[in-house]
Design an enzyme around this catalytic site. Structure first.
Site, PDB file in Angstrom:
ATOM      1  N   LEU A 112       0.863  -1.109  -0.084  1.00  8.28           N
ATOM      2  CA  LEU A 112      -0.064  -0.122   0.054  1.00  8.28           C
ATOM      3  C   LEU A 112       0.710   1.174   0.014  1.00  8.28           C
ATOM      4  O   LEU A 112       0.410   2.246  -0.140  1.00  8.28           O
ATOM      5  CB  LEU A 112      -0.970  -0.091   1.128  1.00  8.28           C
ATOM      6  CG  LEU A 112      -1.867  -1.134   1.526  1.00  8.28           C
ATOM      7  CD1 LEU A 112      -2.711  -1.179   2.666  1.00  8.28           C
ATOM      8  CD2 LEU A 112      -2.783  -1.457   0.121  1.00  8.28           C
ATOM      9  N   VAL A 115       8.406   3.621   2.166  1.00  6.93           N
ATOM     10  CA  VAL A 115       8.865   4.430   3.335  1.00  6.93           C
ATOM     11  C   VAL A 115      10.302   5.023   2.819  1.00  6.93           C
ATOM     12  O   VAL A 115      10.998   4.514   2.318  1.00  6.93           O
ATOM     13  CB  VAL A 115       9.170   3.459   4.739  1.00  6.93           C
ATOM     14  CG1 VAL A 115       9.841   4.482   5.796  1.00  6.93           C
ATOM     15  CG2 VAL A 115       7.899   2.746   4.940  1.00  6.93           C
ATOM     16  N   LYS A 129       6.111   7.569   5.575  1.00 11.72           N
ATOM     17  CA  LYS A 129       5.309   6.524   4.803  1.00 11.72           C
ATOM     18  C   LYS A 129       4.378   7.171   3.829  1.00 11.72           C
ATOM     19  O   LYS A 129       3.517   8.026   4.177  1.00 11.72           O
ATOM     20  CB  LYS A 129       4.494   5.676   5.964  1.00 11.72           C
ATOM     21  CG  LYS A 129       3.814   4.487   5.125  1.00 11.72           C
ATOM     22  CD  LYS A 129       3.115   3.627   6.241  1.00 11.72           C
ATOM     23  CE  LYS A 129       2.521   2.514   5.647  1.00 11.72           C
ATOM     24  NZ  LYS A 129       1.696   1.524   6.953  1.00 11.72           N
ATOM     25  N   ASP A 295      -1.172  -7.766  11.427  1.00 11.30           N
ATOM     26  CA  ASP A 295      -0.218  -8.080  10.503  1.00 11.30           C
ATOM     27  C   ASP A 295       1.195  -8.151  10.846  1.00 11.30           C
ATOM     28  O   ASP A 295       1.777  -7.433  10.470  1.00 11.30           O
ATOM     29  CB  ASP A 295      -0.205  -6.810   9.442  1.00 11.30           C
ATOM     30  CG  ASP A 295       0.249  -7.212   7.982  1.00 11.30           C
ATOM     31  OD1 ASP A 295       0.205  -8.422   7.730  1.00 11.30           O
ATOM     32  OD2 ASP A 295       0.381  -6.177   7.284  1.00 11.30           O
TER      33      ASP A 295
END
Length: 506
Positions: A112, A115, A129, A295
């Site tokens: 998604l 960084v 990010k 996650d």
């Protein structure tokens, strides 16, 4: 890919060496094709690849290894021009104006976002990010496409049933506050129209401010509900003035990835201490907080020496676990949290009746609760209810892996049915378990991790019962139950110590 399997294995007898050799080649070839498809399409497809990389119990090893080596933090990147586009839209300036220094080359890229390292005008080193520019516009359509393909393939090839995985990926995706693509643009038929409507109605949020708030809430939970380990768990501090829904600026963290055993040892930390800390951290989240980071793959967990400088015996440093990427959290309601904690307590103590009772309450059904216990523990039923102290430990040998693959192949239709019927929140807990199992395996899976799960789940069950019981007699009964479980835990710990002594002598 399906035709490749059908054609390549046509006429080869089951169990023959030639079939095994050809199947390995097709697995590897198909895994690389899938990897290329995921990279080419990005977004949800990379999420799909990441999850496949955790499914050792269900997916051939060729897929697992191919996806793991490439899907965590080596995903395709957005160009610097695209990054500047996001900055100008969100903060009104390019990165070189917003920050004193900004490295245009990302240090990591995921499904998604990516960084970058930067330095603020007051000299603080930060990690920035940046959401990939295409995510908001294509996420819903990508989800719809994947679900349509999986459902179509299931109709054509009934044995190919991965509908549960689509549901799990849908639940795993961050949420977006608005959908900008008209449904009519993607309507292919009446049936697909209904399917797409269901996807669009899901209310996804690709919002990094939600991620930032999750990280704050996570640490608050540890301070309030688990103060005994609060110092050992950390999340990067958010720079709110430099963060928006598509940009997240955080404190830069130095540390070793949780599966990098060599670097962890160089830092003076014992990998076994890290394994215990990871297990305790997530047990507290699941069984006590009811607010779970879902996650926890290796790229989202860093380890560093505890900043206070505290040491264990023999001068080994104590670890601190740094949690990254707080975009995917799930809240467990009281009933689900209680049943899940009770189930894990029953699993650790080989309580067959408790396993059945709480598996049924979580949605597995009376016909598939045995399979549910097997998926949670990666152990066959005879091992799950074995009273041996190490009954849940997976040794990670080739024979262990082959046994799991055999069971997955043998019971694939039942596994698919179980995963289809389980509530979405439980699917996310399974995904979290898969990630944690992979992490613990890399650190050297230990019986101690199950003792920790047994202790924390038991504490959570007792605490939950105490909040429900008001009479003195009920509380005395719960205290007696707690005493019995403490005695059983002590017995397990003694047995574990004796097992370690025996293994050291042989």
């Amino acid at each position: 890919m399906l035709l490749d399997y059908q054609y390549s294995l046509w006429g080869l007898p089951e169990g023959s060496n030639e079939r095994a050799k050809i199947k390995h080649e097709v697995h590897l070839r198909s895994a690389r094709k899938l990897q290329e498809l995921c990279f080419r399409n990005g977004g949800i497809y990379i999420k799909l690849g990441q999850h496949i990389g955790q499914l050792e119990y269900l997916v051939p090893q060729e897929y697992v290894l191919t996806m793991r080596e490439s899907m965590l933090n080596k995903c395709p990147v957005s160009s610097y021009d695209q990054v500047c586009e996001v900055f100008k839209k969100e903060l009104g300036e390019t990165p070189d104006k917003v920050f004193d220094e900004f490295d245009p080359k990302p240090i990591a890229s995921a499904s998604l976002a990516q960084v970058h390292i930067a330095r603020t005008h007051d000299g603080q080193k930060v990690a920035v990010k940046v959401q990939h520019t295409h995510m908001t516009d294509t996420a819903a359509a990508d989800q719809a496409t994947v679900e349509f393909l999986v459902n179509t393939l299931h109709r054509l090839f009934p044995s190919f049933d991965y509908r549960w995985l689509v549901a799990e990926i849908r639940e795993s995706l961050p949420k977006a506050s608005s959908l900008k693509i008209p449904l009519s643009e993607f309507t292919l038929s009446r049936n697909l129209d209904v399917l797409l409507y269901n996807w669009f109605a899901y209310d996804m949020e690709l919002d990094f401010l939600i991620e930032a708030k999750n990280s704050v809430k996570c640490l608050e939970n540890f301070r309030k509900l688990s103060p005994h380990i609060a110092d050992y768990v950390y999340a990067p501090e958010v720079h709110w003035s430099l963060s928006t829904s598509k940009l997240l600026t955080m404190e830069f963290m130095d540390g070793a990835y949780v599966n990098d055993v060599i670097t962890i040892q160089k830092l003076g930390i014992q990998p076994s201490d890290v394994a215990r800390l990871v297990s305790q951290t997530f047990a507290e989240m699941m069984f006590k907080h009811g607010f779970v980071h879902c996650d926890p793959h290796a790229a989202n967990l860093l380890v560093r020496p505890l900043p206070s400088g505290k040491r264990r015996i023999f001068s080994k440093k104590k670890p601190q676990l740094i949690l990254l990427d707080h975009g995917l959290y799930k809240e467990l309601d009281f009933s689900t949290r209680f049943s899940y904690a009770s189930l894990w307590r029953a699993l650790v103590f080989s309580d067959a009746n408790g396993i059945k009772e709480h598996s049924v309450k979580l949605g597995a059904g009376e016909d598939l609760y045995v399979l549910f216990a097997g998926i949670l523990t990666m152990r066959p039923w005879n091992r799950v209810i074995d009273p041996a102290v190490d009954h849940l430990v997976i040794k990670g040998t080739d024979s262990d892996r082959s046994e799991l693959q055999m069971y997955a192949s043998q019971y694939f239709p039942q596994i698919s049915e179980l995963l289809r019927r389980l509530p979405r929140v439980i699917l996310l807990m399974l995904k979290t378990n898969d990630c944690l199992r992979a992490v613990n395996n890399s650190l050297g899976s230990s019986l101690e991790t199950f003792l920790i799960i047994g202790r924390v789940s038991s504490e959570a069950v007792v605490e939950a019962k105490m909040t429900q019981m008001k009479s003195l007699f009920s509380r005395i009964d719960i205290w007696f139950e707690e005493f019995l479980f403490e005695a059983r835990l002590l017995a397990l710990q003694i047995a574990f110590w004796l097992l370690r002594v025996r293994n050291a002598l042989t």
